[in-house]
Design a protein around this motif. Structure first.
Motif, PDB file in Angstrom:
ATOM      1  N   ALA A  44       0.802  -1.221   0.000  1.00  0.00           N
ATOM      2  CA  ALA A  44       0.000   0.000   0.000  1.00  0.00           C
ATOM      3  C   ALA A  44       0.835   1.271   0.000  1.00  0.00           C
ATOM      4  O   ALA A  44       0.319   2.349   0.290  1.00  0.00           O
ATOM      5  N   HIS A  45       2.121   1.176  -0.340  1.00  0.00           N
ATOM      6  CA  HIS A  45       2.982   2.363  -0.295  1.00  0.00           C
ATOM      7  C   HIS A  45       2.626   3.350  -1.399  1.00  0.00           C
ATOM      8  O   HIS A  45       2.331   2.984  -2.536  1.00  0.00           O
ATOM      9  N   ALA A  46       2.637   4.643  -1.015  1.00  0.00           N
ATOM     10  CA  ALA A  46       2.441   5.733  -1.971  1.00  0.00           C
ATOM     11  C   ALA A  46       3.451   6.830  -1.656  1.00  0.00           C
ATOM     12  O   ALA A  46       4.044   6.863  -0.574  1.00  0.00           O
ATOM     13  N   SER A  47       3.664   7.725  -2.585  1.00  0.00           N
ATOM     14  CA  SER A  47       4.585   8.837  -2.381  1.00  0.00           C
ATOM     15  C   SER A  47       4.148   9.676  -1.183  1.00  0.00           C
ATOM     16  O   SER A  47       2.986  10.101  -1.096  1.00  0.00           O
ATOM     17  N   THR A  48       5.087   9.924  -0.267  1.00  0.00           N
ATOM     18  CA  THR A  48       4.775  10.757   0.899  1.00  0.00           C
ATOM     19  C   THR A  48       4.358  12.156   0.467  1.00  0.00           C
ATOM     20  O   THR A  48       3.423  12.752   1.029  1.00  0.00           O
ATOM     21  N   GLU A  49       5.022  12.692  -0.557  1.00  0.00           N
ATOM     22  CA  GLU A  49       4.703  14.030  -1.030  1.00  0.00           C
ATOM     23  C   GLU A  49       3.279  14.094  -1.579  1.00  0.00           C
ATOM     24  O   GLU A  49       2.535  15.049  -1.311  1.00  0.00           O
ATOM     25  N   VAL A  50       2.907  13.084  -2.369  1.00  0.00           N
ATOM     26  CA  VAL A  50       1.551  13.071  -2.926  1.00  0.00           C
ATOM     27  C   VAL A  50       0.518  12.905  -1.805  1.00  0.00           C
ATOM     28  O   VAL A  50      -0.525  13.567  -1.799  1.00  0.00           O
ATOM     29  N   ALA A  51       0.817  12.025  -0.849  1.00  0.00           N
ATOM     30  CA  ALA A  51      -0.112  11.810   0.260  1.00  0.00           C
ATOM     31  C   ALA A  51      -0.295  13.089   1.078  1.00  0.00           C
ATOM     32  O   ALA A  51      -1.412  13.433   1.491  1.00  0.00           O
TER      33      ALA A  51
END
Length: 625
Positions: free
Chosen positions: A403-410
């Protein structure tokens, strides 16, 4: 052990069927595959099972001849009962005089509502004597005319004398009916509860029997010669033949597979297992290396089906954020509505361009929902803010995680919510996670109290595709040790692949003698051996409850081809350290006596002294095993 031997575990879910390959010697994960569950195929879920198996073997470059163990778990029985999609059942009661009065009262079972507006479909017929073959035949004629294929035979006190049930059952089987006799389901007293359990078995028997035949035919055609096992609701597996007889044991086996994975792969001794999907989190207990089980209920009525004590909270990785708008808004709760059900993508998985010009608004995802669910209307469309978005914004989801996503996008996805809350993105993310884990921790605390777990040494273990959205923050808030299980997104099929053959035998024996207790023990032991367990690998826990006069034997065993996987087992030092942690004493102070088993106690015990129910007992007498 043959070289390159594989253990295959397949988990049939409502949407996807997952398969994993485990090295039979090292128990290491070799590969995995995912295919859509084939509900609408002519062969049903059997087609998806074989498709997942072929895809798995192709991916890892192996052949069917390498498979030495194959097991699958399925939600088919659970879904059938929850949705009321079951077969009609003919119920034959046997008895005269007072027995007839009690047997005829079983007509009331047809009033039990198993789904909204759907009751147990029962046709009742009564015969005064099991030997009256004309009356039995006439009852079966009426069932056949009504299109009924599945029959339950019940008689008061059949657990003491099953001859009557056996005679009627034999007549029905000879005429082609699928038959469930109540004494075959359980040997415990309680006519209504025993019959209720047998009826629940019978209403799913035609469908599960057909599925078993299709799966076996498909597996044979695939060239698999290893024995085919099926996941049980208590964390073990059983043979396909046993599933044909007692398909009810597969109900609630989905959560059981995940717990089995945590127990076998993670070597968890005392802990809480949190299996988080997109919509909900299943919470279960492992105490002193054993799963916690209890009798289950259907339609508000108790049964003799022993299943894992799994408690579900409507919070998952895809759960939507809910706020109370106003001058300064606040997060009120998270879930139970998920982005999946609402048909919305997660905001954290969008691209920066998609989130351009994002504007926060609230909606009612489905008719009847409150209009307080947060979404973003942006250049790329409408997106949901979820638990997964908040966890990624705080960097709690490892890069290797499903479930990893870009921290910046999140963080960009959380920015409009933060503005509405009058704070920054990190604080907004923590507010979301606080609201989401609050109901989870309430259940965790109750289970710790119910099972009297040592709170200072309890570990939270997360599994499932949404594990990182719940477990890390829950552990931090509770001040507990926590970890995400290895390969958490496929922990359920791993549990299926590693599960042991299991059987439970219960007898009500007032003043049970040693010989009677040993006879129950032998029956459980022989049951798992008959299903393929190696005699040298069978372990039996025997308990006696003097309050109910119940003698209970739980046997577990590995197949012959599992007996050589010694490399994955704990050393004595490992076991001593785990036991010391569980007991809250220094490892140097731990003394290990000869193994003993309970022969008398005031509550429900496992053979090593750990409680199998929330009522933690007091004094017990023991005898050397």
């Amino acid at each position: 052990m043959k070289p390159n031997a594989l253990r295959i575990g397949i988990d049939v879910g409502g949407t996807f069927t997952d398969a994993v390959a485990i090295d039979a010697t090292t128990l290491a994960l070799i590969g995995q595959s995912k295919v859509p569950t084939s509900h609408d195929h002519p062969d049903g879920v059997a087609h998806g099972i074989v498709t997942a198996l072929h895809e798995l073997l192709r991916t890892i470059g192996r052949s069917a001849s390498d498979v030495v163990f194959l097991a699958h778990g399925t939600t088919q029985a659970t879904n059938a009962l929850l949705e009321g999609d079951v077969a009609p059942v003919g119920l034959i009661g046997i008895g005269s005089g007072p027995s007839a009065f009690f047997a005829k009262r079983l007509r009331r079972l047809g009033r039990i509502e198993i789904a909204d507006g759907k009751r147990l479909p029962i046709e009742y017929e009564h015969v005064a004597r099991a030997t009256d073959e004309r009356a039995v035949g006439a009852a079966l004629d009426r069932f056949a005319a009504a299109g009924i294929r599945s029959v339950v035979v019940t008689e008061p006190f059949s657990v003491d004398d099953p001859i009557g049930e056996e005679h009627v059952a034999a007549i029905a089987r000879a005429r082609g009916f699928l038959v469930t006799a109540t004494h075959d389901i359980t040997s415990l007293y309680g006519l209504s509860k025993r019959t209720r359990t047998a009826v629940l078995n019978a209403v799913i028997l035609p469908r599960m029997f057909a599925t078993a035949d299709l799966v076996q035919t498909s597996i044979d055609a695939a060239g698999i010669t290893a024995p085919l096992m099926v996941m049980r609701c208590d964390g073990g597996v059983m043979s396909l033949d046993e599933m044909r007889r007692r398909p009810l044991l597969t109900v609630l086996s989905g959560p059981a597979a995940g717990v089995a994975g945590a127990l076998m792969q993670e070597k968890l001794s005392d802990g809480i297992f949190l299996e988080t999907g997109g919509t909900s989190t299943d919470i279960s207990v492992i105490r002193r290396g054993k799963v916690a089980v209890q009798y289950t209920e259907f339609g508000g009525s108790s049964t003799y089906l022993s299943a894992l004590d799994v408690r579900t909270v409507g919070v998952g990785g895809g759960s939507m954020v809910r706020i109370q708008p106003g001058g300064t808004a606040r997060v009120t709760s998270v879930g139970p509505r998920s982005a999946h059900i609402a048909g919305l993508p997660y905001a954290c998985f969008a691209s920066p361009d998609d989130l351009r010009d994002a504007r926060l608004t609230t909606i009612a995802p489905l008719d009847g929902d409150a209009a307080d669910h947060v979404v973003l209307d942006a250049a790329g469309g409408r997106f949901a803010i979820t638990m997964t978005c908040a966890a990624n914004a705080l960097g709690l989801v490892p890069e290797t995680d499903y479930a990893h996503a870009s921290t910046e996008v999140a963080r960009a996805a959380l920015a409009p919510l933060a503005a509405a809350l009058g704070t920054d993105a990190d604080t907004a993310a923590r507010a979301v996670l606080d609201a989401g884990v609050a109901p989870v921790l309430e259940v965790v605390d109750r289970m710790i109290d119910d099972y009297r777990l040592p709170k200072d040494s309890v570990t939270l273990v997360g599994g499932g595709g949404g594990a990182a959205s719940v477990t890390p923050h829950a552990g931090a808030r509770a001040g507990s040790d926590w970890r995400i299980a290895q390969h958490s997104e496929v922990i359920s099929p791993i549990g299926v692949a590693l599960a042991l053959i299991r059987e439970q035998v219960e007898r009500v024996i007032p003043g049970a003698t040693d010989d009677q207790i040993l006879a129950v023990r032998r029956e459980a032991e022989q049951a798992v051996i008959a299903q393929g367990a190696a005699p040298s690998e069978v372990s039996v826990d025997v308990t006696v409850d003097p309050q109910s006069n119940t003698v209970r034997a739980i046997a577990t065993g590995a197949t012959e081809l599992r007996t050589q996987d010694r490399t994955a087992r704990r050393t004595d030092d490992d076991l001593r350290r785990i036991a010391a942690t569980s007991l809250g004493v220094p490892a140097a102070d731990l003394q290990v006596p000869r193994r003993r088993t309970h022969t008398s106690c005031s509550g429900h015990h496992h053979g090593n002294g750990s409680c199998a129910s929330p009522s933690d007992p007091c004094g017990c007498s023991t005898a050397t095993a």
